[in-house]
Design an enzyme around this catalytic site. Structure first.
Site, short mmCIF file in Angstrom:
data_model
loop_
_atom_site.label_atom_id
_atom_site.label_comp_id
_atom_site.label_asym_id
_atom_site.label_seq_id
_atom_site.Cartn_x
_atom_site.Cartn_y
_atom_site.Cartn_z
N ASN A 36 0.84 -1.21 0.00
CA ASN A 36 0.00 0.00 0.00
C ASN A 36 0.87 1.26 0.00
OD1 ASN A 36 -2.57 1.18 -0.03
ND2 ASN A 36 -2.49 1.58 2.16
N ASP A 59 8.02 -8.79 2.94
CA ASP A 59 6.92 -9.02 3.88
C ASP A 59 7.52 -9.22 5.28
OD1 ASP A 59 4.88 -10.08 5.42
OD2 ASP A 59 4.01 -11.20 3.75
N SER A 125 -5.14 1.60 17.75
CA SER A 125 -6.14 2.52 17.21
C SER A 125 -7.23 2.79 18.24
CB SER A 125 -6.76 1.85 15.98
OG SER A 125 -7.93 2.53 15.58
N TYR A 150 -10.89 -5.68 10.94
CA TYR A 150 -9.73 -4.80 11.15
C TYR A 150 -9.62 -4.42 12.63
CZ TYR A 150 -6.97 -0.58 11.58
OH TYR A 150 -6.04 0.34 12.02
N LYS A 154 -6.63 -5.26 15.85
CA LYS A 154 -5.94 -4.35 16.77
C LYS A 154 -6.11 -4.83 18.22
CE LYS A 154 -4.14 -1.74 13.76
NZ LYS A 154 -2.72 -1.91 13.47
N ARG A 232 -15.02 13.35 15.85
CA ARG A 232 -13.76 12.61 15.91
C ARG A 232 -12.64 13.53 16.39
NH1 ARG A 232 -17.00 9.36 15.14
NH2 ARG A 232 -17.13 7.70 13.57
P1 NAD Z 1 -0.50 2.49 5.25
O1 NAD Z 1 -1.25 1.45 4.52
O2 NAD Z 1 -0.28 3.81 4.59
O3 NAD Z 1 0.93 1.94 5.68
C1 NAD Z 1 1.15 0.59 6.02
C2 NAD Z 1 2.40 0.14 5.29
O4 NAD Z 1 2.65 -1.22 5.63
C3 NAD Z 1 2.24 0.20 3.76
O5 NAD Z 1 3.37 0.84 3.21
C4 NAD Z 1 2.19 -1.28 3.34
O6 NAD Z 1 2.79 -1.47 2.07
C5 NAD Z 1 2.97 -1.94 4.46
N1 NAD Z 1 2.66 -3.34 4.75
C6 NAD Z 1 1.44 -3.89 4.98
N2 NAD Z 1 1.58 -5.20 5.29
C7 NAD Z 1 2.91 -5.46 5.26
C8 NAD Z 1 3.70 -6.61 5.50
N3 NAD Z 1 3.14 -7.79 5.84
N4 NAD Z 1 5.04 -6.53 5.39
C9 NAD Z 1 5.64 -5.35 5.05
N5 NAD Z 1 4.94 -4.24 4.81
C10 NAD Z 1 3.60 -4.28 4.92
O7 NAD Z 1 -1.21 2.70 6.67
P2 NAD Z 1 -1.01 3.83 7.76
O8 NAD Z 1 -2.18 4.72 7.74
O9 NAD Z 1 0.35 4.40 7.67
O10 NAD Z 1 -1.14 2.96 9.07
C11 NAD Z 1 0.00 2.47 9.76
C12 NAD Z 1 -0.45 1.67 10.98
O11 NAD Z 1 -1.24 2.53 11.81
C13 NAD Z 1 -1.33 0.47 10.66
O12 NAD Z 1 -1.01 -0.54 11.57
C14 NAD Z 1 -2.72 0.98 10.90
O13 NAD Z 1 -3.59 -0.06 11.25
C15 NAD Z 1 -2.49 1.91 12.08
N6 NAD Z 1 -3.52 2.94 12.23
C16 NAD Z 1 -3.81 3.74 11.16
C17 NAD Z 1 -4.78 4.72 11.29
C18 NAD Z 1 -5.18 5.57 10.11
O14 NAD Z 1 -6.27 6.12 10.12
N7 NAD Z 1 -4.33 5.75 9.11
C19 NAD Z 1 -5.44 4.90 12.51
C20 NAD Z 1 -5.11 4.06 13.58
C21 NAD Z 1 -4.14 3.08 13.43
C1 WQD Z 2 -14.40 10.10 9.93
C2 WQD Z 2 -15.80 10.69 10.00
C3 WQD Z 2 -17.53 9.32 9.05
C4 WQD Z 2 -16.15 9.56 4.91
C5 WQD Z 2 -11.35 5.04 10.69
C6 WQD Z 2 -11.20 3.68 11.29
C7 WQD Z 2 -10.42 3.77 12.56
C8 WQD Z 2 -9.10 4.49 12.33
C9 WQD Z 2 -9.31 5.81 11.67
C10 WQD Z 2 -7.46 2.84 11.80
C11 WQD Z 2 -16.86 9.66 10.37
C12 WQD Z 2 -17.38 10.60 8.28
C13 WQD Z 2 -16.26 9.72 6.28
C14 WQD Z 2 -17.14 10.16 4.07
C15 WQD Z 2 -18.24 11.03 6.02
N1 WQD Z 2 -8.25 3.77 11.47
N2 WQD Z 2 -17.28 10.43 6.83
N3 WQD Z 2 -18.14 10.86 4.66
O1 WQD Z 2 -14.36 5.96 10.66
O2 WQD Z 2 -13.52 7.65 12.36
O3 WQD Z 2 -12.05 5.85 11.62
O4 WQD Z 2 -10.06 5.62 10.47
O5 WQD Z 2 -7.29 2.35 12.87
O6 WQD Z 2 -10.21 2.49 13.00
O7 WQD Z 2 -12.46 3.14 11.55
O8 WQD Z 2 -12.56 7.63 10.04
O9 WQD Z 2 -12.14 9.09 8.13
O10 WQD Z 2 -13.56 7.02 7.81
O11 WQD Z 2 -14.45 8.94 9.10
O12 WQD Z 2 -19.16 11.67 6.50
O13 WQD Z 2 -17.10 10.02 2.83
O14 WQD Z 2 -16.16 11.17 8.70
O15 WQD Z 2 -18.87 9.00 9.19
O16 WQD Z 2 -17.77 10.31 11.19
P1 WQD Z 2 -13.27 6.75 11.21
P2 WQD Z 2 -13.14 8.14 8.67
#
Ligand code: NAD
Ligand code: WQD
Length: 337
Positions: A36, A59, A125, A150, A154, A232
């Site tokens: 990704n 990986d 998360s 998902y 976590k 949020r």
């Molecule tokens: P992202 O997808 O941009 O980054 C994840 C990276 O991990 C990518 O570059 C992907 O290629 C790599 N990857 C996935 N599986 C792999 C594997 N098995 N081996 C090696 N590389 C692998 O996601 P992000 O938004 O940067 O999220 C990073 C972490 O934070 C994740 O664990 C995600 O669950 C967590 N997180 C993200 C959010 C969010 O909203 N972005 C919120 C809470 C928690």
């Molecule tokens: C934010 C708000 C939607 C899109 C997700 C994961 C959470 C964490 C963060 C990884 C919500 C609203 C969204 C749209 C909208 N990720 N919305 N129209 O759902 O809070 O959290 O990302 O751990 O686990 O669930 O984030 O950005 O999807 O939504 O109205 O087209 O925006 O309803 O209230 P969310 P989000």
């Protein structure tokens, strides 16, 4: 210079964290399978920091590769970002999520411990709280049955790390529970790269603003909130990245096994409509949006009590939601070219 293994370091949060690690005098060593993310992120990281760092395209569930990395470098800490993160996809492809998110963690724990590297920062998360009983939500709040596979990964990963640490004499970990990361690096050289139609709010907004999408649908306006839309805690990704540096400063000082969860959020909740309005004011762009039905699985309101991060890590957010939305927009504009 301490070496930090960064799994998933080419991704959205990982890439911003690598910048902050380098700026704090830590050396990232990235392992990412580019599932990704894109290879050119590496050049961008080098451009921002002026530094070079090792990168393994692999990986991180593959223990042989991990062993190779640990043999080639003396690693003092690991940040485990690597995971699949699309909530909707996890409902249609749960095995992909359980397989990748759990197995990558198991390999990281096993191999890091074998090489005596016992400092782990894990990407958790706020999803573990579900719909919290109390707001702002603190780390002692109940962990709720996850709404998606998902979210379950976590919760399972946190439990796996806790159980593993109980079995060890020296292993230390911080579980960072991120709230909603948004924004991009102020250089506009790195940012979020959503695959396909964005599920997250801010990438959907910036794609709509630049004409890639026709309009934003606001999911629901009859929640019990200030204006009926969901609340949020939107945290600038650069602030979030800095929390990882602080987490290592804390871990390196600990002499006993430890495993503690810490919220990383601003402590302030904004509604979807407030965010839309801030985006319009900050960028001068009028956003085409409509109110639509609620999205299944959405919680009404969640925002962090972030005092533990301040007390334990001496971390707090510094950038505003407006800063983040301007940075997201500037990043989006580079993608159009
Ligand atoms: P992202 O997808 O941009 O980054 C994840 C990276 O991990 C990518 O570059 C992907 O290629 C790599 N990857 C996935 N599986 C792999 C594997 N098995 N081996 C090696 N590389 C692998 O996601 P992000 O938004 O940067 O999220 C990073 C972490 O934070 C994740 O664990 C995600 O669950 C967590 N997180 C993200 C959010 C969010 O909203 N972005 C919120 C809470 C928690
Ligand atoms: C934010 C708000 C939607 C899109 C997700 C994961 C959470 C964490 C963060 C990884 C919500 C609203 C969204 C749209 C909208 N990720 N919305 N129209 O759902 O809070 O959290 O990302 O751990 O686990 O669930 O984030 O950005 O999807 O939504 O109205 O087209 O925006 O309803 O209230 P969310 P989000």
């Amino acid at each position: 210079m301490k070496n930090i293994l960064v799994t998933g370091g080419m991704g959205y949060i990982g890439s911003h964290t690598c910048v902050e690690l380098i700026q704090a005098g830590l050396q990232p060593i990235i392992i990412d399978n580019l599932d990704n993310s894109e290879i050119w992120i590496k050049d961008r990281l080098e451009e921002i920091t002026g530094a070079k760092f090792p990168f393994y395209q692999a990986d991180c569930a593959n223990k042989d590769v991990l062993e190779q990395v640990f043999q080639e470098h003396k690693i003092e800490g690991v940040i485990h970002f690597a995971a699949n993160k699309a909530v909707g996809e996890s409902v249609s492809a749960p095995l992909k999520y359980y397989n990748n998110n759990i197995n990558s963690l198991l390999s990281v724990l096993e191999v890091s411990n074998k090489y005596n590297c016992q400092n782990l920062v894990f990407s958790s998360s706020c999803t573990v709280y579900g719909e919290p009983d109390m707001l702002p939500v603190d780390e002692n709040a109940a962990i709720k049955q996850a709404e998606s596979p998902y979210g379950s990964t976590k919760i399972f990963c946190e439990t796996i790390i806790q159980d593993f640490i109980k079995s060890q004499k020296n292993y230390k970990s911080i579980l960072l529970r991120y709230f909603n990361p948004i924004g991009a690096h102020s250089s506009s050289l790195i940012g979020e790269l959503p695959l396909g139609v964005p599920g997250n709010l801010v990438p959907f907004i910036t794609q709509t603003a630049c004409g890639l999408r026709e309009k934003l649908t606001v999911f629901g306006n009859d929640y019990n909130t200030v204006d009926g839309s969901c609340i949020r805690d939107y945290i600038h990704v650069v602030d979030l990245a800095k929390a990882h540096v602080k987490a290592f400063e804390y871990l390196f000082k600990q002499t006993q096994p430890t495993c503690t969860a810490i919220n990383i959020g601003t402590g302030v909740g904004y509604s979807v409509l407030q965010l839309v309005q801030t985006f319009e004011q900050a960028t001068g762009v009028n956003l085409n949006y409509e109110i639509g039905p609620k999205r299944a699985g959405d919680v009404e309101a969640v925002y962090a009590n972030a005092t533990k991060a301040k007390q334990l890590l001496n971390w707090e957010s510094e950038l505003t939601m407006e800063d983040a939305l301007i940075d997201s927009w500037n990043w989006q504009k580079t993608l159009e070219r």
